[in-house]
Write an enzyme that holds these catalytic residues in place. Structure first.
Site, PDB file in Angstrom:
ATOM      1  N   PRO A   2       0.816  -1.202   0.000  1.00  0.00           N
ATOM      2  CG  PRO A   2      -0.463  -1.388   1.916  1.00  0.00           C
ATOM      3  CD  PRO A   2       0.737  -1.937   1.239  1.00  0.00           C
ATOM      4  CD  GLU A   3       2.736   3.422  -4.302  1.00  0.00           C
ATOM      5  OE1 GLU A   3       2.778   4.636  -4.587  1.00  0.00           O
ATOM      6  OE2 GLU A   3       2.958   2.530  -5.130  1.00  0.00           O
ATOM      7  CE  LYS A  59       5.208   4.806   0.352  1.00  0.00           C
ATOM      8  NZ  LYS A  59       6.426   4.180  -0.206  1.00  0.00           N
ATOM      9  CG  HIS A 143      -0.716 -15.482   4.054  1.00  0.00           C
ATOM     10  ND1 HIS A 143      -1.493 -15.657   2.951  1.00  0.00           N
ATOM     11  CD2 HIS A 143       0.346 -16.283   3.890  1.00  0.00           C
ATOM     12  CE1 HIS A 143      -0.921 -16.514   2.141  1.00  0.00           C
ATOM     13  NE2 HIS A 143       0.194 -16.919   2.682  1.00  0.00           N
ATOM     14  NE  ARG A 162       7.039 -10.179  -0.786  1.00  0.00           N
ATOM     15  CZ  ARG A 162       7.677  -9.473  -1.729  1.00  0.00           C
ATOM     16  NH1 ARG A 162       6.981  -8.718  -2.538  1.00  0.00           N
ATOM     17  NH2 ARG A 162       8.967  -9.558  -1.861  1.00  0.00           N
ATOM     18  NE  ARG A 203      16.630  15.252  -1.688  1.00  0.00           N
ATOM     19  CZ  ARG A 203      16.724  14.390  -0.677  1.00  0.00           C
ATOM     20  NH1 ARG A 203      17.114  13.152  -0.903  1.00  0.00           N
ATOM     21  NH2 ARG A 203      16.399  14.759   0.542  1.00  0.00           N
ATOM     22  NE  ARG A 312      10.816  -1.014  -5.615  1.00  0.00           N
ATOM     23  CZ  ARG A 312       9.865  -0.503  -4.828  1.00  0.00           C
ATOM     24  NH1 ARG A 312      10.148   0.494  -4.034  1.00  0.00           N
ATOM     25  NH2 ARG A 312       8.647  -1.001  -4.829  1.00  0.00           N
TER      26      ARG A 312
END
Length: 331
Positions: A2-3, A59, A143, A162, A203, A312
């Site tokens: 999830p974002e 998040k 899970h 996971r 950056r 990614r």
DNA sequence: ATTTAGACCTGTCAGC
DNA sequence: TGCTGACAGGTCTAAA
């Protein structure tokens, strides 16, 4: 995982359904899910606390508890919350060693179409829930890592195939310190073209990498970073400090736009993500580049390309998102 | 100082 | 069918 939109959607659903409920007990099936404090303290501290609020920061999902405590939850790649109606519980009895096959048990209800009783093994059959506003898909209950029991008889499951997700319990006085590293909320007043400019000018890393940095802006992940760059027509490999004024203006607006659309569509599900009733979000149907490798660009029909940036997978249209050099040559 | 493999985990899907 | 490798909404750590 999830974002921001998926966490925000979950926060809104929980806010509408569990405020005022009290935690009566919890079971932990995968110990590393509890990041702080240790399991024994976590279980002791949580009992009897009332849920007073549900918020989101980046998040992180934040559940405010009575006594000035809060749960801090990061779902990482595959974590989900599932709210079971009164009387329904996780059933570990049949396959104790295989959490992937656990199911939920509850009062027998009937499938709307087939009118067949729902069994524990029925997998994807949806059941009519007694107090839920939607149906619950049993397949979403696998899970289970942590199970919270509420005083009113409902059960809140944290499922996470996971096992990357983390749940922590902190005093509220620690909150500011805990989130000090995070950049502005993209849907809040502190995220402006000016603040974005300041974050980017220092950056020289690719803009895609920069957008994934939670210090730059909180809550963007791999899906929405790709979608925002496409929407702003900026190549993912452009060094962050080479974006001009117009491009930063566009990027700022695009980030907000793709996140808001994601929330409106209930989040993006292509695999694990579900809402608290076990339903998928519909935003995957609105992807323009993410997971659309070799499919035609919706603007110019050029095949979408896929490259790797910062480990990614990154999707973009080579025509709509030209590199700086190409743009220069065309002019 | 930054990039970049590796770790943490399980499941799914394509290809042989 | 069964095996293998690539890949999946994230983030941290250590080595290059």
């Amino acid at each position: 995982m999830p974002e921001l939109p998926e966490v925000e959607y979950t926060a809104r659903q929980l806010r509408a359904s569990v405020i005022g409920a009290t935690m009566s007990d919890a079971q932990v099936f995968w110990e590393r899910t509890i990041g702080y404090p240790d399991i024994a303290q976590f279980l002791t501290q949580i009992k009897g606390r009332r849920i007073e609020g549900v918020r989101r920061r980046g998040k992180f999902l934040l559940v405010d508890l009575s006594g000035e405590y809060f749960l801090s939850i990061h779902r990482r790649m595959s974590g989900n919350f599932l709210l079971l109606p009164m009387g329904w519980q996780i059933d570990t009895s049949t396959r104790e060693n295989d959490p992937a096959r656990w199911s939920v048990k509850g009062p027998i209800f009937y499938n709307e179409q087939a009118e067949l009783p729902v069994s524990a093994d029925s997998g994807k059959v949806s059941v009519m829930a007694p107090i839920a506003p939607a149906t619950i898909s049993l397949s979403a209950t696998t899970h289970c890592r942590v199970c919270f029991s509420l005083h009113d008889g409902r059960t809140l499951l944290f499922t996470d195939p996971r096992k990357f997700g983390r749940i922590e319990l902190w005093a509220k006085s620690q909150e500011d310190e805990a989130f000090a590293f995070m950049g502005p909320e993209p849907l809040g007043p502190l995220f402006t073209p000016i603040s974005l400019t300041e974050a980017l000018t220092r950056r020289k890393t690719p803009i895609k990498t920069t957008l994934l940095d939670q210090e730059v802006v909180a809550g963007l992940g791999n899906i929405y970073a790709d979608e925002a760059l496409f929407d702003a027509q900026i190549h993912p490999l452009r060094p962050a400090n080479t974006l001009n004024h117009d491009e930063i203006q566009r990027l700022h607006a695009s980030i907000i736009a793709v996140l808001q659309l994601g929330i409106e569509h209930g989040g993006t599900s292509f695999n694990d993500y579900r809402d608290i009733w076990g339903e998928e979000g519909s935003n995957f149907d609105h992807m323009r580049v993410y997971q659309r490798t070799n499919r035609p660009c919706l603007t110019c029909a050029t095949p979408i390309e896929r490259i790797t940036v910062a480990q990614r997978s990154t999707h973009y249209c080579p025509i709509c998102q030209p590199t700086h050099q190409k743009q220069f040559i065309q002019v």
